[in-house]
Design a protein around this motif. Structure first.
Motif, PDB file in Angstrom:
ATOM      1  N   ALA A  57       0.839  -1.200   0.000  1.00 25.24           N
ATOM      2  CA  ALA A  57       0.000   0.000   0.000  1.00 25.24           C
ATOM      3  C   ALA A  57       0.876   1.254   0.000  1.00 25.24           C
ATOM      4  N   TYR A  58       0.398   2.308  -0.629  1.00 23.61           N
ATOM      5  CA  TYR A  58       1.115   3.580  -0.660  1.00 23.61           C
ATOM      6  C   TYR A  58       0.114   4.720  -0.589  1.00 23.61           C
ATOM      7  N   ASP A  59       0.613   5.908  -0.266  1.00 19.27           N
ATOM      8  CA  ASP A  59      -0.238   7.081  -0.121  1.00 19.27           C
ATOM      9  C   ASP A  59       0.221   8.141  -1.118  1.00 19.27           C
ATOM     10  N   GLY A  60      -0.180   8.008  -2.364  1.00 12.05           N
ATOM     11  CA  GLY A  60       0.163   8.980  -3.389  1.00 12.05           C
ATOM     12  C   GLY A  60       1.444   8.628  -4.128  1.00 12.05           C
ATOM     13  N   GLY A  61       1.690   9.355  -5.220  1.00 11.32           N
ATOM     14  CA  GLY A  61       2.825   9.098  -6.091  1.00 11.32           C
ATOM     15  C   GLY A  61       4.179   9.240  -5.423  1.00 11.32           C
ATOM     16  N   HIS A  62       4.353  10.280  -4.600  1.00  2.33           N
ATOM     17  CA  HIS A  62       5.646  10.478  -3.920  1.00  2.33           C
ATOM     18  C   HIS A  62       5.950   9.313  -2.994  1.00  2.33           C
ATOM     19  N   VAL A  83       7.002   6.217  -5.085  1.00  2.00           N
ATOM     20  CA  VAL A  83       8.381   6.341  -5.552  1.00  2.00           C
ATOM     21  C   VAL A  83       9.360   6.094  -4.402  1.00  2.00           C
ATOM     22  N   ARG A  84       9.064   6.635  -3.236  1.00  2.00           N
ATOM     23  CA  ARG A  84       9.930   6.421  -2.059  1.00  2.00           C
ATOM     24  C   ARG A  84      10.029   4.937  -1.744  1.00  2.00           C
ATOM     25  N   ILE A  85       8.901   4.248  -1.722  1.00  2.00           N
ATOM     26  CA  ILE A  85       8.888   2.818  -1.421  1.00  2.00           C
ATOM     27  C   ILE A  85       9.702   2.051  -2.461  1.00  2.00           C
ATOM     28  N   ARG A  95      11.360   9.100 -11.903  1.00  2.00           N
ATOM     29  CA  ARG A  95      11.869   9.194 -10.527  1.00  2.00           C
ATOM     30  C   ARG A  95      12.198   7.846  -9.892  1.00  2.00           C
ATOM     31  N   VAL A  96      11.717   6.745 -10.481  1.00  2.00           N
ATOM     32  CA  VAL A  96      12.011   5.420  -9.932  1.00  2.00           C
ATOM     33  C   VAL A  96      13.380   4.984 -10.431  1.00  2.00           C
ATOM     34  N   ARG A  97      14.267   4.560  -9.504  1.00  2.00           N
ATOM     35  CA  ARG A  97      15.635   4.178  -9.850  1.00  2.00           C
ATOM     36  C   ARG A  97      15.697   2.719 -10.296  1.00  2.00           C
ATOM     37  N   THR A  98      15.470   2.503 -11.590  1.00  2.00           N
ATOM     38  CA  THR A  98      15.581   1.179 -12.198  1.00  2.00           C
ATOM     39  C   THR A  98      16.312   1.311 -13.521  1.00  2.00           C
TER      40      THR A  98
END
Length: 125
Positions: free
Chosen positions: A42-47, A50-52, A78-81
């Motif tokens: 689960a996540y809370d918004g786009g930022h 990306v952090r996760i 923004r995702v480091r892949t």
């Protein structure tokens, strides 16, 4: 964490497994798992998403699924892949392929892969 196995019970292919309600600190969220496996975090918004994603020591590939392609491209940047798809994941053999962080160094495919086989020489006259 809930575990859901999908697919026909007598199929020659292994069934897909979905791990629901995964905590980002659990092993399955922090290791590279190869196979028909999906972890749902689960996540809370786009930022937050990306952090996760970027908290992992690995970064081979990923995908962003959205009804807003521009927002998807923004998240993907923004995702480091090493590779990432927006609403699909279909690598192009003419494009470089490889990971970042602990997922590897260098690139296969594309002109960037040639760099590992070249020696640069400077000549001064």
């Amino acid at each position: 964490m809930a575990i859901i196995s999908t697919g026909p019970p007598r199929s020659p292919r292994p069934p897909s497994t979905v791990f629901a309600d995964v905590d980002n600190t659990s092993t399955i969220a922090q290791e590279e798992i190869f196979g028909p496996v999906l972890s749902v975090i689960a996540y809370d918004g786009g930022h937050d998403a990306v952090r996760i994603a970027n908290e992992s020591d690995y970064g081979l590939g990923g995908s962003v699924w959205t009804s807003d392609p521009e927002r998807g491209r923004s998240v993907a940047r923004r995702v480091r892949t090493g590779t990432i798809g927006v609403n699909r994941y279909l690598p192009d053999i003419a494009a470089p392929f490889g990971g970042v962080k602990s997922s590897g160094h260098g690139r296969d495919l594309g002109p960037e892969a040639l760099a590992a086989h070249l020696e640069t020489k400077s000549i001064y006259v």
